[in-house]
Design an enzyme around this catalytic site. Structure first.
Site, PDB file in Angstrom:
ATOM      1  N   LYS A 130       0.891  -1.278  -0.144  1.00  0.00           N
ATOM      2  CA  LYS A 130       0.067  -0.078   0.043  1.00  0.00           C
ATOM      3  C   LYS A 130       1.303   1.596  -0.674  1.00  0.00           C
ATOM      4  O   LYS A 130       1.101   0.831   0.582  1.00  0.00           O
ATOM      5  CB  LYS A 130      -0.755   0.141   1.711  1.00  0.00           C
ATOM      6  CG  LYS A 130      -1.657   0.577   1.456  1.00  0.00           C
ATOM      7  CD  LYS A 130      -2.744   0.649   2.720  1.00  0.00           C
ATOM      8  CE  LYS A 130      -3.758   1.606   2.691  1.00  0.00           C
ATOM      9  NZ  LYS A 130      -5.016   2.243   3.729  1.00  0.00           N
ATOM     10  N   SER A 173      -9.830   1.861   2.695  1.00  0.00           N
ATOM     11  CA  SER A 173      -8.690   2.595   2.313  1.00  0.00           C
ATOM     12  C   SER A 173      -7.450   1.440   1.496  1.00  0.00           C
ATOM     13  O   SER A 173      -7.168   1.910   0.157  1.00  0.00           O
ATOM     14  CB  SER A 173      -8.344   3.581   2.965  1.00  0.00           C
ATOM     15  OG  SER A 173      -7.366   3.295   3.722  1.00  0.00           O
ATOM     16  N   SER A 201      -9.877  -0.311   7.119  1.00  0.00           N
ATOM     17  CA  SER A 201      -9.613  -0.231   6.139  1.00  0.00           C
ATOM     18  C   SER A 201      -9.320  -1.367   5.453  1.00  0.00           C
ATOM     19  O   SER A 201      -8.652  -1.520   3.489  1.00  0.00           O
ATOM     20  CB  SER A 201      -8.641   1.056   5.972  1.00  0.00           C
ATOM     21  OG  SER A 201      -9.045   1.827   5.995  1.00  0.00           O
TER      22      SER A 201
HETATM   23  N1  GLN Z   1     -12.554   4.757   6.280  1.00  0.00           N
HETATM   24  C1  GLN Z   1     -12.441   4.512   7.802  1.00  0.00           C
HETATM   25  C2  GLN Z   1     -11.981   6.216   7.337  1.00  0.00           C
HETATM   26  O1  GLN Z   1     -12.382   6.809   6.348  1.00  0.00           O
HETATM   27  C3  GLN Z   1     -10.788   3.829   7.611  1.00  0.00           C
HETATM   28  C4  GLN Z   1      -9.897   4.424   7.089  1.00  0.00           C
HETATM   29  C5  GLN Z   1      -8.757   3.521   7.609  1.00  0.00           C
HETATM   30  O2  GLN Z   1      -8.771   2.419   7.976  1.00  0.00           O
HETATM   31  N2  GLN Z   1      -7.505   4.051   7.161  1.00  0.00           N
HETATM   32  O3  GLN Z   1     -11.474   6.501   8.374  1.00  0.00           O
END
Ligand code: GLN
Length: 489
Positions: A77, A152, A176
């Site tokens: 990532k 994400s 995410s």
């Molecule tokens: N969807 C969550 C957010 O927008 C989680 C994001 C993540 O785990 N990086 O913060």
């Protein structure tokens, strides 16, 4: 030979038996990527030369039969730094940024002989749940290219689900890894907070962030966690772990206690088609001899507001370093220092990131602190205590990983609160620092659905045990999306 459907374990066997060289594997992976990447858009950057020369080195010294990760390709990532080449966090702010060092997890995987094929897309600074906040490109769900891969870690998910790599690293601050794993038929683990070093991860919310593996099989995931976990002097929250996370895989689950977290089965928040599959999976676990009980987590519903007060506060602080001076994007011809800061940050960050910086500033503002950050910190403790009490009664908790199947691309989120609300099943786990694994359990309307196992701190081995018991009877990991570019294989 079709390689793109193979697991780490299967590839290892081919390499050890000399039916395949690492160079052939890496070249075949890039050829396959070339045939499908246009449909998917998972990769932000690739360093083919470096990967192929690394593969050559490994072939020359010979595969280590005792090291299952030796010579295996992996995607990272793009919020995890790698030296040589760029690390963008999918932000204009870091579009041309090159790290001078490798993240600890990257060092560890390299030391194990893994070959990094490239860096994959994400929501900007990992803020989002669809990968659509990426400032650089869109990533499609391999199962339906009209839909998002989740986020994400959407690039990490799409790369593995489409067969470009057998494994990738994602990060999970509020879901995410688990949510995109659920949307793409993958096994995704959010490790216990502290199990994996965060050194070299571009921080979003430091008290919640964890790096974890996304794989097609449970065993592959455990093999990766063995390599990733452990104490790192460069991350004071990391913990020394002498655990073989594969050790319980294959053991039966008779007598094991599995608790349904009642609030996670609420049809008001979770689509019925998802609930049906999760309930069916729970029945199967019961048929295998597990004892099913029900528990209540009454404060779960406060998880989302608490998470957004804490995560944005930490993000606003972590993102202060992007000031246009030290590194990253900086605005042209500033009139003075203030103008430089102002324009660099206005031009360099996307809308979602800016929104969160503002929210975080508010959460920490002296006038609101007691109502926002202070209150959220208390809710966090309550949620943690509720989870711990529930886990005293059971070996694991279960629930859906996501509230629905993968949504359509560009589905306009008119109401941002409703969009944040879809994180309700995952963020409480981060607040509690617990490990959780998303496992593919079936398809609803031809789209993958995952189920989440939440364990005691550092008890990932039990999550793998239960997940593997389900996986054994399903063969879900052998299902592949039909991609146009992959058709001739
Ligand atoms: N969807 C969550 C957010 O927008 C989680 C994001 C993540 O785990 N990086 O913060």
């Amino acid at each position: 030979m079709t390689l793109h459907t193979k697991s780490i374990e299967e590839l290892h066997e081919l390499l050890v038996n000399e039916e395949l060289t690492v160079q052939e594997l890496v070249q075949a992976s890039y050829d396959y990527i070339d045939s499908v990447e246009e449909e998917i858009g998972a990769f932000i950057s690739m360093d083919r030369e470096a990967a192929l020369s690394r593969a050559k080195e490994i072939d020359e010294r010979g595969i280590d039969a005792d090291n299952p990760l030796d010579g295996i390709p992996v995607a990272i990532k793009d919020n995890i730094v790698t030296k040589n080449g760029s690390t963008t966090a999918a932000s204009k702010m870091l579009e041309n940024f090159e790290s001078v060092y490798d993240a600890t997890v990257v060092e560890k995987l390299k030391a194990k002989g893994m070959v990094i094929l490239g860096k994959v897309n994400l929501d900007e600074f990992a803020m989002g749940g669809t990968t659509e906040t990426s400032a650089l490109q869109a990533t499609k769900n391999p199962w339906d290219r009209q839909r998002v891969p989740g986020g994400s870690s959407g690039g990490s998910a799409a790369a593995v689900a489409s067969g470009m790599v057998p494994v990738s690293l994602g990060t999970d601050t509020g879901g995410s890894i688990r949510q995109p794993a659920s949307y793409t038929n993958l096994v995704g683990l959010k490790p216990t907070y502290g199990a994996v070093s965060r050194y070299g991860l571009i921080a979003f919310a430091s008290s919640l962030d964890q790096i974890g593996p996304m794989t097609r099989t449970v065993k592959d995931n455990a093999l990766m966690l063995n390599a990733l976990s452990g104490l790192d002097k460069k991350d004071g929250t990391s913990v020394d772990l002498e655990i073989d996370f594969t050790e319980k895989i294959g053991q039966d689950i008779k007598g094991m206690k599995i608790a349904l977290a009642k609030e996670m089965f609420d049809p008001v928040i979770v689509d019925q088609e998802v609930l049906d599959l999760v309930e069916k999976a729970v029945k199967e676990l019961e048929n295998k001899g597990a004892e099913i009980i029900e528990v209540s987590l009454p404060h779960l519903k406060y998880g989302v507001p608490a998470y957004y007060a804490i995560a944005t506060a930490e993000a606003s602080s972590n993102l202060q370093r992007f000031d246009g001076i030290r590194y990253g994007y900086h605005a042209e011809n500033p009139e003075n220092l203030e103008d430089l800061y102002l324009r660099t940050r206005s031009e360099g960050f996307g809308l979602e990131v800016k929104k969160r910086i503002v929210l975080g500033g508010l959460s920490l503002n002296a006038n609101y602190y007691d109502q926002l950050f202070g209150q959220a910190a208390k809710v966090r403790t309550i949620i943690r205590n509720e989870f711990e009490a529930a886990l005293e009664q059971a070996d694991v908790l279960v629930g859906p990983s996501a509230t629905s199947v993968a949504p359509k691309l560009n589905a306009k989120q008119e109401d941002p609160v409703a969009a944040y609300q879809t994180d309700i099943l995952t963020v409480p786990v981060n607040l509690a620092g617990l490990p959780a694994l998303s496992l593919p359990i079936g398809f609803a309307k031809d789209l993958p659905v995952g189920m989440q196992f939440i364990g005691k701190h550092f008890d990932e081995a039990t999550l793998y045990q239960i997940a593997a018991a389900f996986e054994r009877d399903h063969g879900q990991q052998h299902l592949f999306p039909a991609l146009e570019g992959g058709a001739e294989e």
